[in-house]
Design a protein around this motif. Structure first.
Motif, short mmCIF file in Angstrom:
data_model
loop_
_atom_site.label_atom_id
_atom_site.label_comp_id
_atom_site.label_asym_id
_atom_site.label_seq_id
_atom_site.Cartn_x
_atom_site.Cartn_y
_atom_site.Cartn_z
N ARG A 37 0.86 -1.18 0.00
CA ARG A 37 0.00 0.00 0.00
C ARG A 37 0.90 1.23 0.00
N GLU A 38 1.15 1.76 -1.19
CA GLU A 38 2.10 2.85 -1.36
C GLU A 38 1.75 4.07 -0.52
N GLU A 39 0.47 4.42 -0.45
CA GLU A 39 0.05 5.60 0.32
C GLU A 39 0.37 5.49 1.80
N ARG A 40 0.55 4.27 2.31
CA ARG A 40 0.88 4.05 3.72
C ARG A 40 2.30 3.54 3.92
#
Length: 128
Positions: A37-40
């Motif tokens: 999960r790139e955003e996290r």
């Protein structure tokens, strides 16, 4: 209210690759899905135990340590049922995982022992 079963247990690790190796290659849990999960800046690894119960392994940057000993409140340990505790303990020892001496549960008469994951999370072996 009727609860059917435990759906999953979530574990946050400090070193994703080390913990992934431990749960998959040493404990033999089956990978269902692995998601980054790139955003996290976080991984989520869905694992299966014995074809039934799911363990979710998460990584988060700079996650704080959790107090485990002495008997702090919260999840005490995660227990895995095994057929032959001596054989499983020996296999863990072969992977340089220290397993406590096997004890007998005074209530059930069953054999059990504890060991830890790479972050010190207490794990239990409980003979069927």
């Amino acid at each position: 209210m009727k609860l059917n079963k435990i759906h999953h247990i979530a574990i946050i690790c400090s070193d994703y690759e080390r913990s992934r190796d431990f749960y998959v290659n040493i404990l033999g849990l089956e990978v269902l899905e692995e998601t980054y999960r790139e955003e996290r800046n976080s991984y989520k690894l869905d694992l299966m135990v014995g074809g039934e119960y799911q363990v979710e392994l998460f990584s988060f940057p700079e996650s704080p340590e959790r107090i485990s000993y002495p008997e702090a409140r919260g999840l005490r340990h995660l227990a895995f049922e095994v057929e032959d505790i001596e054989a499983v303990a020996a296999e863990l020892n072969n992977h340089n995982v220290q397993v406590e001496p096997i004890r007998i549960d005074p209530v059930t008469g069953k054999k059990f022992s504890f060991f830890a994951d790479p972050d010190g999370l207490p794990l239990e072996l409980y003979e069927k």
